[in-house]
Design a protein around this motif. Structure first.
Motif, PDB file in Angstrom:
ATOM      1  N   UNK A 158      -3.421  -7.389  -8.005  1.00 29.36           N
ATOM      2  CA  UNK A 158      -4.258  -6.563  -7.109  1.00 29.36           C
ATOM      3  C   UNK A 158      -3.920  -6.764  -5.634  1.00 29.36           C
ATOM      4  N   UNK A 159      -3.494  -7.942  -5.281  1.00 33.30           N
ATOM      5  CA  UNK A 159      -3.134  -8.204  -3.883  1.00 33.30           C
ATOM      6  C   UNK A 159      -1.840  -7.479  -3.511  1.00 33.30           C
ATOM      7  N   UNK A 160      -0.868  -7.484  -4.400  1.00 32.53           N
ATOM      8  CA  UNK A 160       0.374  -6.750  -4.148  1.00 32.53           C
ATOM      9  C   UNK A 160       0.076  -5.262  -4.008  1.00 32.53           C
ATOM     10  N   UNK A 161      -0.778  -4.750  -4.872  1.00 33.92           N
ATOM     11  CA  UNK A 161      -1.158  -3.330  -4.823  1.00 33.92           C
ATOM     12  C   UNK A 161      -1.827  -2.992  -3.498  1.00 33.92           C
ATOM     13  N   UNK A 162      -2.709  -3.870  -3.033  1.00 30.62           N
ATOM     14  CA  UNK A 162      -3.407  -3.620  -1.769  1.00 30.62           C
ATOM     15  C   UNK A 162      -2.444  -3.647  -0.591  1.00 30.62           C
ATOM     16  N   UNK A 163      -1.525  -4.584  -0.587  1.00 31.78           N
ATOM     17  CA  UNK A 163      -0.542  -4.678   0.503  1.00 31.78           C
ATOM     18  C   UNK A 163       0.326  -3.417   0.534  1.00 31.78           C
ATOM     19  N   UNK A 164       0.746  -2.952  -0.652  1.00 33.66           N
ATOM     20  CA  UNK A 164       1.570  -1.739  -0.726  1.00 33.66           C
ATOM     21  C   UNK A 164       0.791  -0.511  -0.275  1.00 33.66           C
ATOM     22  N   UNK A 165      -0.468  -0.442  -0.646  1.00 37.42           N
ATOM     23  CA  UNK A 165      -1.303   0.700  -0.243  1.00 37.42           C
ATOM     24  C   UNK A 165      -1.494   0.735   1.264  1.00 37.42           C
ATOM     25  N   UNK A 166      -1.752  -0.411   1.852  1.00 39.38           N
ATOM     26  CA  UNK A 166      -1.901  -0.485   3.314  1.00 39.38           C
ATOM     27  C   UNK A 166      -0.622  -0.037   4.008  1.00 39.38           C
TER      28      UNK A 166
END
Length: 263
Positions: A149-157
Motif C-alpha cells: 500500500x505504501x508503494x501504491x501511495x507513493x506512485x499515486x502521488x
C-alpha cells in the motif's frame, strides 16, 4: 721479571672478576627487590597495574551504546560510520498476547542529518534483530503487507503531480507506473535475500541501508552474510515509511528515532 709480571696479571684478573660478580649481584638484588615490592609490599602498584590491564582489555572490546528495554537487545553506537539515533520494538498481537518480535534501531549520517527522517537526503540505516525464531516466509509476508500500500501511495502521488499551471502531466503518470512496477519487482529481492534459511533464528540481523539520492543504488539489504542491492528509490522510501512515516508500525520507535535526531 716474567714471574712478577705474570703474578700482577693474575691479580688484575681476579680483581676484575670480583668487580663483575659484585655488579651482577647488585643488579640482581635490585631487580628482585623491585619485583618483590611490586608483588608483595605495594598494593597501590598492584592496583595501578590492574587498572592498566583492565583499561587495555576494555579498549579491545566493542562497546554497546543502547539496550532496547523491552527485549534487552543491545545495539552498537555506530554502524558503517553511521550514528545510532534510537531503538524500539516491533510487537505483534497473537491471540491476547503482545509478542515482541524484534528490536529495531535507526542510524544516520550525523554530518548531514535533518529532522526529516523520511525525506531528508542523507544516508540512513534500519537494523532489525529478531527476538524470537520466525519463518522467513512469515517475516517477508509481514513486510510485503506493509510495503504494497505504501508503494501504491507513493506512485499515486507521483502520477497526480501537476505542472506549474495546474495541468495533469501524462509523462509523469507513465513514469510513475514504471517506477511502481520496478518497486514491486524488486520487492521480491527481499524474499530472495531471506530465502537462505526457512527459519530466521532468534538473534538474526536484517540491515537496510538507504543511500543518498542520485546514485545507481537506492538501498542495500544485508542478512546472514548475503548482500542485496536495489535500484528503486520508491521501494526504499516505502520501507523507510514503515518505520518513520505517518503511520509507523512502532510509534514509540519512531519517537525514539526523532529524539535522537534532535540531540
Amino acid at each position: 721479571f716474567f714471574q712478577s709480571h705474570a703474578h700482577a696479571y693474575r691479580i688484575d684478573c681476579i680483581r676484575t672478576y670480583i668487580m663483575f660478580a659484585r655488579a651482577t649481584a647488585l643488579s640482581s638484588s635490585r631487580f628482585s627487590t623491585t619485583s618483590t615490592l611490586g608483588s608483595s609490599f605495594s598494593p597501590s602498584l598492584r592496583r595501578a597495574r590492574r587498572h592498566h590491564q583492565q583499561n587495555g582489555r576494555k579498549d579491545c572490546v566493542k562497546t554497546k551504546a543502547a539496550v532496547e528495554p523491552a527485549t534487552k537487545i543491545s545495539f552498537d553506537d555506530t554502524s558503517n560510520s553511521l550514528t545510532l539515533l534510537g531503538t524500539g520494538v516491533r510487537e505483534k498481537k497473537i491471540a491476547i498476547l503482545n509478542v515482541k518480535v524484534y528490536a529495531v534501531a535507526m542510524y544516520a549520517d550525523k554530518s548531514k542529518l535533518t529532522s526529516d527522517l523520511l525525506n531528508g537526503d542523507f544516508e540512513k540505516e534500519i537494523l532489525i534483530q529478531l527476538n524470537m525464531k520466525v519463518e522467513a516466509s512469515d517475516f517477508f509476508k509481514a513486510l510485503e503487507e506493509a510495503l504494497i500500500p505504501r508503494i501504491s501511495r507513493i506512485a499515486t502521488d507521483m502520477a497526480t503531480k501537476e505542472d506549474d499551471e495546474g495541468n495533469f502531466m501524462t509523462t509523469t503518470a507513465e513514469f510513475s507506473e514504471e517506477r511502481e512496477d520496478l518497486a514491486l519487482k524488486e520487492m521480491e529481492l527481499i524474499r530472495n535475500g531471506l530465502s537462505g534459511a526457512k527459519k530466521l533464528e532468534k538473534g538474526t540481523k536484517v540491515r537496510f541501508t538507504f543511500k543518498e539520492l542520485g546514485g545507481d543504488v537506492a538501498m542495500v539489504m544485508e542478512s546472514s552474510g548475503v548482500e542485496t542491492t536495489f535500484k528503486s528509490y520508491e521501494l526504499a522510501k516505502a520501507l523507510l515509511d514503515v518505520y518513520v512515516g505517518d503511520d509507523p508500525i512502532s510509534v514509540e520507535a519512531k519517537k525514539a528515532f526523532e529524539a535522537g535526531a534532535a540531540r
